[in-house]
Design an enzyme around this catalytic site. Structure first.
Site, PDB file in Angstrom:
ATOM      1  N   GLU A 184       4.354   5.035   0.064  1.00 43.52           N
ATOM      2  CA  GLU A 184       4.504   4.166  -1.099  1.00 43.52           C
ATOM      3  C   GLU A 184       4.877   4.953  -2.356  1.00 43.52           C
ATOM      4  O   GLU A 184       4.357   4.693  -3.447  1.00 43.52           O
ATOM      5  CB  GLU A 184       3.220   3.362  -1.323  1.00 43.52           C
ATOM      6  CG  GLU A 184       2.918   2.400  -0.181  1.00 43.52           C
ATOM      7  CD  GLU A 184       1.734   1.495  -0.454  1.00 43.52           C
ATOM      8  OE1 GLU A 184       1.754   0.348   0.020  1.00 43.52           O
ATOM      9  OE2 GLU A 184       0.789   1.949  -1.128  1.00 43.52           O
ATOM     10  N   GLU A 259       2.964  -2.248   6.434  1.00 42.28           N
ATOM     11  CA  GLU A 259       1.542  -2.546   6.300  1.00 42.28           C
ATOM     12  C   GLU A 259       1.397  -4.043   6.066  1.00 42.28           C
ATOM     13  O   GLU A 259       1.915  -4.570   5.079  1.00 42.28           O
ATOM     14  CB  GLU A 259       0.906  -1.788   5.124  1.00 42.28           C
ATOM     15  CG  GLU A 259       0.855  -0.284   5.293  1.00 42.28           C
ATOM     16  CD  GLU A 259       0.177   0.406   4.112  1.00 42.28           C
ATOM     17  OE1 GLU A 259      -0.353  -0.317   3.227  1.00 42.28           O
ATOM     18  OE2 GLU A 259       0.182   1.638   4.056  1.00 42.28           O
TER      19      GLU A 259
END
Length: 784
Positions: A184, A259
């Site tokens: 991320e 995710e």
């Protein structure tokens, strides 16, 4: 001649046997096709789930992997936490609980493929997001950048990962399909060159499977590289929109979710998070129908044993339980989510694929209440001190974690106030051993009143360091006291206190072994407690710590994690393999002291029992009426309905301490307002650190119904959000949230991330105004 022929035949047979033993298992192939993933040349949908081997006792690795496969997963996703493998710089550990190669081998034996996420940064509500603490010993380091102080050890670690796990790649007969670069990163920085350097380190380490990057939808473009496959992260209700965003970047190939959140993690003092199954099944069904791959975060959460739990930003420490309301519970139990997902997945199996049955449940035992009868007060078991003129953070004393005590002499004199620049994280102040007050990083309460003294006294500041912040720029999280420490006697000028003794208390096994116990007595203050209990048969249990205050528990040398009476977690998971038939020893560090020094083992966990009345720093808001009269908006306009980062850029740079977002209307035309994230940006468009930020005031928040606390806009987590009340009470617009930046800052704009999800009413903001001011808009801040 005959003997030579026999010798040649013998050598040839030995060569054949040796070659057979050295050859890898039968190879498969994996590739990213124009439309789908290809396994052995055939279309393949990755049904993946996240599981962290450090959060599962090694003795249960196979059991949890069997559960993942039985639920319907064909792949597991595995984080590596850099600090778990290199806690001391230059010393790598891949043994015992850290033996990830064995974990991958077990996964392959259980019919599962593996996706590896080696960092170097991971997040995962883990101490410092997986970054090792020793990086903070250098004041000049720039984390997650090309700064050689960071990049050199980071690339060294990734190459070491290649040495250990390279043989586990599918190209070498192993189960490893893909490897993630960073984690991320788009939510942190924009430097594609940094991502390229990490990519190259993995290639240099011998990885030749596909490399990829994962981000929330609004952050894919930051640090984007075409030579990395892209996947997108989202929670319930976000599938369709997130994949549309992803396709703008990933022009060809399959679409994948990196995710998918079935619920959320827990933080101390806040309700246990859960997630309803209906929207989850809808998203998973959508992905499977469209042959989009996914990874459920978490399939099995487990436990952050030891002192490994992290903290949300600006600072909200995470519980040791990482149950996550996942389909496989913290203790490895099948849940209704497990059953519902299994029933969905069986409809989408690959040709010829079958699922195994779930393994039998592990035994569970109860333990009758038992007393802890010995204590070892911290102040009676201090190590040799080191002298320092001014107190500093523990990392600068080469201490990694635990507690640290700072001591100096306060002369006789009148009453006054003690003030510390900052404390990370909690500090108990005492005068000659008598409690005088508590400092708390959450509330930024760093000042307490001290009584008059007729003689010099020892001033002690005992600091507990909880897990380091694991997200955002706040990962620069040094622990201990930040100088100056000042005492203001009456109305006189402040005096900086000098001449300190510093006692390092890292809570190491060496420290625990050296403790000197005495028969238990009341009023001992911060102390270790010791006792024992006997079991006839071993099994999983949950230690009931309701009657204890705040601290850490060890059983037979295994650190179970942290406890805190404010909840929501009121039990501690104790795996059966860590017990032994007969006598077992327990040690409890309690910094507050127990109401009753006894513990029992329960058959079920207590995960949602919050006691705000026991918190020594209850959350408070400013009082009064919001008034922006005479303050010109720094920005105004309208946000779009897109679930992506949007910027309200100021017409000119502004300075101030109090930042207000005023929402005037919603996209749906309902009175509900919500915000997933708010950032302030500088002149370069970079987000400012939130380390000193706190919510000052909000006109409405749904703290109980939907977990819509205003603090969610600061936590860096797109799946959580602030939302106004929308139950029996439905206060109308305008809605306002005021943030105290901690000090005057230069701000060039506000970044806003809408709440995600396909809910009927999301409360996404349409028209807005942004204010920045030196004073708090007529509000009265709470007393420090």
């Amino acid at each position: 001649m005959r003997s030579s022929a026999l010798l040649f035949a013998l050598l040839l047979s030995l060569f054949i046997v040796s070659s057979a033993q050295a050859a890898p298992a039968a190879k498969h192939t994996f590739a990213i096709g124009e439309q789908e993933f290809l396994l052995d040349g055939k279309p393949f949908v990755i049904r993946c789930g996240e599981i962290h081997f450090p959060r599962v006792p090694r003795e249960y690795w196979r059991n949890r992997l069997q559960l993942c496969h039985a639920m319907g997963l064909n792949t597991i996703c595995v984080y590596l936490f850099w600090n778990f493998h290199e806690w001391e710089e230059g010393r790598f550990d891949w043994s015992g609980q850290a033996d990830v190669a064995e974990f991958c081998r077990l996964a392959q034996e259980e019919g599962l493929w593996v996706i590896l996420r080696p960092g170097p940064y991971s997040c995962a509500e883990w101490e410092m997001g997986g970054l090792p603490w020793w990086l903070l010993k250098n004041d000049r380091i720039n984390l997650r950048t090309k700064d050689p102080l960071f990049l050199t050890p980071a690339t060294r670690f990734l190459k070491e990962v290649g040495r250990v796990l390279g043989p586990q790649q599918i190209t070498q007969g192993g189960p490893l399909l893909m490897v993630q670069v960073e984690n991320e990163y788009g939510s942190y920085g924009k430097d594609a060159g940094y991502m390229g350097a990490l990519r190259q380190a993995l290639l240099d380490g011998g990885f030749n499977v596909p490399l990829f990057a994962c981000n929330p939808g609004g952050a894919i473009g930051s640090g984007y590289r075409e030579d990395l496959f892209q996947v997108v992260n989202f929670g319930a209700g976000g599938a369709q929109k997130s994949f549309e965003t992803l396709r703008k970047f990933q022009k060809t190939g399959p679409l994948m979710n990196g995710e998918y959140y079935p619920a959320w993690f827990d933080m101390w003092g806040r309700k246990h998070r859960t997630g309803g199954i209906a929207p989850i099944l809808a998203d998973l069904d959508f992905m499977l129908k469209h042959r989009h791959s996914f990874s459920i975060y978490m399939a099995h959460g487990g436990t952050s044993f030891g002192l490994w739990s992290g903290a949300d930003r600006p600072f909200s420490p995470d519980t040791s339980s990482y149950d996550y309301d996942a389909p496989i519970s913290e203790a490895g139990w099948v849940t209704p989510k497990f059953t519902a997902m299994h029933d969905l997945f069986v409809k989408y199996l690959q040709p010829g694929e079958t699922l195994p049955s779930a393994p039998p449940a592990n035994p569970v035992i109860e333990i009758a209440p038992f007393a802890l009868t010995e204590t070892a007060p911290i102040t009676a078991n201090l190590p040799a001190p080191r002298a320092d003129e001014t107190p500093r953070a523990m990392e600068l004393y080469d201490q990694s974690r635990g507690c640290i005590l700072y001591r100096t002499t306060l002369p006789a004199g009148p009453a006054g106030s003690l003030e510390v620049k900052e404390v990370h994280d909690f500090a108990w102040i005492s005068l000659d051993g008598k409690p005088a007050g508590v400092m708390d990083r959450r509330s930024k309460r760093y000042r307490i009143d001290l009584p008059a003294r007729t003689a010099p006294v020892h001033l002690d500041i005992l600091v507990e360091a909880m897990g380091r912040v694991n997200f955002g720029r706040e990962v620069y999280d040094r622990k201990g006291v930040y100088a100056p420490v000042q005492f203001t006697p009456g109305n006189s000028p402040a005096i900086e206190l000098k001449g300190w003794q510093v006692f390092n208390l890292p809570l190491s096994t060496t420290e625990l072994a050296a403790l000197k116990y005495q028969p238990a007595a009341g009023g001992v203050g911060a102390a270790f407690w010791r006792g024992s209990f006997t079991v006839a048969n071993t099994g999983d249990t949950f230690l009931d710590v309701h009657s204890w205050g705040k601290g850490v528990v060890w059983v037979n040398g295994h650190c179970l994690g942290r406890f805190w009476n404010i909840g929501p977690t009121q039990t501690m998971y104790l795996p059966g393999p860590w017990l032994k038939a007969g006598r077992n020893e327990i040690v409890v560090l309690d910094l507050l002291g127990p109401k009753k020094a006894s513990i029992a083992g329960l058959a079920k966990p207590v995960l949602d029992d919050v006691h705000p009345e026991l918190d020594f720093a209850r959350r408070t808001r400013a009082t009064g009426t919001f008034n922006a009269t005479g303050v010109s908006p720094a920005a105004s306009g309208s946000f779009t309905a897109e679930v992506e980062w949007q910027v309200a850029r100021f017409s000119q740079p502004a300075k101030g301490r109090y930042l207000c977002l005023e929402a005037l209307s919603s996209i749906e035309g309902v009175p509900l307002a919500s915000v997933a994230e708010l950032d302030a940006i500088d002149s370069t468009g970079q987000s400012l650190s939130k380390a000193g930020w706190k919510i000052l005031w909000v006109d409405s928040e749904d703290s109980l119904g939907a977990g819509g606390d205003a603090e969610n806009v600061l936590d860096g987590q797109p799946a959580s959000s602030w939302q106004t009340e929308f139950g029996q009470k439905k206060p109308d617009y305008p809605h306002r949230i005021v943030i105290d930046l901690g000090e005057t800052q230069s701000v060039n704009g506000l970044r806003y991330l809408p709440r995600s999800g396909n809910f009927k009413n999301t409360g996404r903001i349409k028209d807005y105004r942004v204010y920045l001011n030196e004073t708090p808009f007529g509000l009265t801040p709470p007393a420090p």
